[in-house]
Design a protein around this motif. Structure first.
Motif, PDB file in Angstrom:
ATOM      1  N   MET A 174     -15.730  15.962  12.757  1.00  0.00           N
ATOM      2  CA  MET A 174     -16.042  17.222  13.542  1.00  0.00           C
ATOM      3  C   MET A 174     -17.156  17.716  13.646  1.00  0.00           C
ATOM      4  O   MET A 174     -17.618  18.022  12.496  1.00  0.00           O
ATOM      5  CB  MET A 174     -14.944  18.003  13.030  1.00  0.00           C
ATOM      6  N   LEU A 175     -17.749  18.260  14.843  1.00  0.00           N
ATOM      7  CA  LEU A 175     -19.152  18.775  14.776  1.00  0.00           C
ATOM      8  C   LEU A 175     -18.959  20.074  14.140  1.00  0.00           C
ATOM      9  O   LEU A 175     -20.022  20.540  13.367  1.00  0.00           O
ATOM     10  CB  LEU A 175     -19.221  19.158  16.365  1.00  0.00           C
ATOM     11  N   SER A 176     -17.972  20.892  14.216  1.00  0.00           N
ATOM     12  CA  SER A 176     -18.033  22.134  13.273  1.00  0.00           C
ATOM     13  C   SER A 176     -18.146  21.963  11.825  1.00  0.00           C
ATOM     14  O   SER A 176     -18.880  22.788  11.110  1.00  0.00           O
ATOM     15  CB  SER A 176     -16.865  22.822  13.546  1.00  0.00           C
ATOM     16  N   GLU A 177     -17.482  20.933  11.181  1.00  0.00           N
ATOM     17  CA  GLU A 177     -17.657  20.663   9.995  1.00  0.00           C
ATOM     18  C   GLU A 177     -18.977  20.102   9.451  1.00  0.00           C
ATOM     19  O   GLU A 177     -19.612  20.537   8.428  1.00  0.00           O
ATOM     20  CB  GLU A 177     -16.637  19.507   9.614  1.00  0.00           C
ATOM     21  N   TYR A 178     -19.468  19.240  10.395  1.00  0.00           N
ATOM     22  CA  TYR A 178     -20.990  18.803  10.037  1.00  0.00           C
ATOM     23  C   TYR A 178     -21.803  19.834  10.043  1.00  0.00           C
ATOM     24  O   TYR A 178     -22.604  19.819   9.343  1.00  0.00           O
ATOM     25  CB  TYR A 178     -21.289  17.874  11.233  1.00  0.00           C
ATOM     26  N   LEU A 179     -21.819  20.963  11.221  1.00  0.00           N
ATOM     27  CA  LEU A 179     -22.688  21.917  11.139  1.00  0.00           C
ATOM     28  C   LEU A 179     -22.627  22.835  10.016  1.00  0.00           C
ATOM     29  O   LEU A 179     -23.616  23.692   9.650  1.00  0.00           O
ATOM     30  CB  LEU A 179     -22.693  22.654  12.621  1.00  0.00           C
ATOM     31  N   ASN A 180     -21.243  23.356   9.620  1.00  0.00           N
ATOM     32  CA  ASN A 180     -21.135  24.369   8.717  1.00  0.00           C
ATOM     33  C   ASN A 180     -21.674  23.619   7.384  1.00  0.00           C
ATOM     34  O   ASN A 180     -22.076  24.247   6.505  1.00  0.00           O
ATOM     35  CB  ASN A 180     -19.620  24.540   8.479  1.00  0.00           C
ATOM     36  N   LYS A 181     -21.658  22.517   7.159  1.00  0.00           N
ATOM     37  CA  LYS A 181     -22.042  21.729   5.927  1.00  0.00           C
ATOM     38  C   LYS A 181     -23.678  21.809   5.819  1.00  0.00           C
ATOM     39  O   LYS A 181     -24.000  22.155   4.870  1.00  0.00           O
ATOM     40  CB  LYS A 181     -21.827  20.208   5.663  1.00  0.00           C
ATOM     41  N   ILE A 182     -24.199  21.651   6.935  1.00  0.00           N
ATOM     42  CA  ILE A 182     -25.648  21.775   7.256  1.00  0.00           C
ATOM     43  C   ILE A 182     -26.210  23.150   6.937  1.00  0.00           C
ATOM     44  O   ILE A 182     -27.061  23.502   6.239  1.00  0.00           O
ATOM     45  CB  ILE A 182     -26.270  21.273   8.315  1.00  0.00           C
ATOM     46  N   LYS A 183     -25.545  24.055   7.538  1.00  0.00           N
ATOM     47  CA  LYS A 183     -25.929  25.571   7.378  1.00  0.00           C
ATOM     48  C   LYS A 183     -25.714  25.965   6.084  1.00  0.00           C
ATOM     49  O   LYS A 183     -26.783  26.499   5.567  1.00  0.00           O
ATOM     50  CB  LYS A 183     -24.995  26.432   8.356  1.00  0.00           C
ATOM     51  N   THR A 184     -24.400  25.527   5.143  1.00  0.00           N
ATOM     52  CA  THR A 184     -24.487  26.259   3.971  1.00  0.00           C
ATOM     53  C   THR A 184     -25.511  25.626   2.965  1.00  0.00           C
ATOM     54  O   THR A 184     -26.354  26.392   2.131  1.00  0.00           O
ATOM     55  CB  THR A 184     -22.951  25.731   3.201  1.00  0.00           C
ATOM     56  N   GLU A 185     -25.789  24.444   3.120  1.00  0.00           N
ATOM     57  CA  GLU A 185     -26.982  23.615   2.292  1.00  0.00           C
ATOM     58  C   GLU A 185     -28.416  24.494   2.797  1.00  0.00           C
ATOM     59  O   GLU A 185     -29.281  24.627   1.824  1.00  0.00           O
ATOM     60  CB  GLU A 185     -26.928  22.150   2.159  1.00  0.00           C
TER      61      GLU A 185
END
Length: 276
Positions: A1-12
């Motif tokens: 999922m795009l949202s999960e992918y981007l949220n992971k990047i944002k957090t890290e």
């Protein structure tokens, strides 16, 4: 999922000391871009992105199995890209190639089925040259997808200001505001961003396509999708409050529906498909 992918990047990314405003703005851009091209591209195609920025969209597409080459000329963007590649750890590296260059200087024997750019062509030095160069890189039946503001419409989206006649006069009235503005989308400073704007418009592109005998298709429903984005994206609402109020009014009186009947010159934002 795009949202999960981007949220992971944002957090890290933020955990590593990255700027939250920068990553949030570029995530918005990534989601918008993906929504606009995901029904056009397929995994059997050779894809080129003009202006990959920090690489959010290119890395995501490659992780799904799309073969994509990205062009990005700015050093700052490459530094951001290194951080993102460290976070996502691309497994299928043969699917992703990002080259430090612009479309003007890019030389390759490869041909591409889809070439796309998102909010890039308003910054190129020579619009006609860049479109012609991209068209030459297309395979048979290939398509160039250009998404960018239309400067026939009296609004400058990078600085959230009205256009008064032309670029020079607009700067005269808004120079103080422009110079104080911080633009999180770009990997350059405010002055560089303003200077790069070429006031691209639909008539100019249509004229080129007529001269070169290119096919040109205008997606007139893009106006409604842009307004929906402005009304639903909380981070965007925070940055563009005044424009959001205008969009609410436009939506209320159903102007986006009317835009679908108007020619390209009247569209506030352009989504163009160009091919040979």
């Amino acid at each position: 999922m795009l949202s999960e992918y981007l949220n992971k990047i944002k957090t890290e990314y933020i955990k590593q000391g990255g700027d939250s405003n920068f990553i949030t703005a570029n995530i918005e851009e990534c989601v918008f871009g993906f929504n606009e091209i995901n029904t056009i591209i397929s995994k059997d195609q050779n894809i080129l992105e003009i202006g990959s920025g920090p690489g959010l969209l290119a890395t995501y597409l490659s992780s799904l199995g799309y073969r994509i080459t990205g062009l990005e000329p700015f050093d700052k963007a490459f530094k951001k890209l290194d951080s993102i590649l460290d976070i996502v750890k691309i497994e299928n590296k043969e699917y992703l190639k990002i080259i430090k260059t612009n479309i003007e200087a890019y030389e390759t024997p490869n041909k591409y089925d889809i070439i796309f750019s998102i909010n890039v062509f308003e910054h190129v030095e020579d619009i006609n040259y860049c479109i012609n160069k991209a068209i030459k890189l297309l395979a048979n039946n290939g398509k160039l997808i250009v998404l960018c503001p239309n400067y026939s419409f009296p609004y400058e989206p990078h600085f959230n200001i009205p256009i008064i006649v032309n670029k020079k006069i607009t700067y005269y009235f808004f120079s103080s505001y422009i110079n104080k503005n911080k633009n999180y989308y770009q990997c350059w400073n405010t002055e560089e961003c303003w200077e790069s704007l070429n006031w691209i418009n639909y008539k100019r592109i249509k004229k080129l396509c007529n001269v070169e005998n290119y096919s040109l298709y205008v997606d007139k429903n893009i106006t409604q999708r842009i307004i929906d984005r402005l009304l639903l994206d909380k981070a965007l609402i925070k940055r563009k409050g005044f424009l959001v109020k205008i969009c609410k009014l436009i939506n209320m009186i159903n102007l986006p529906y009317l835009y679908s009947f108007l020619p390209g010159s009247f569209q506030p934002y352009l989504k163009l498909t160009i091919n040979k």
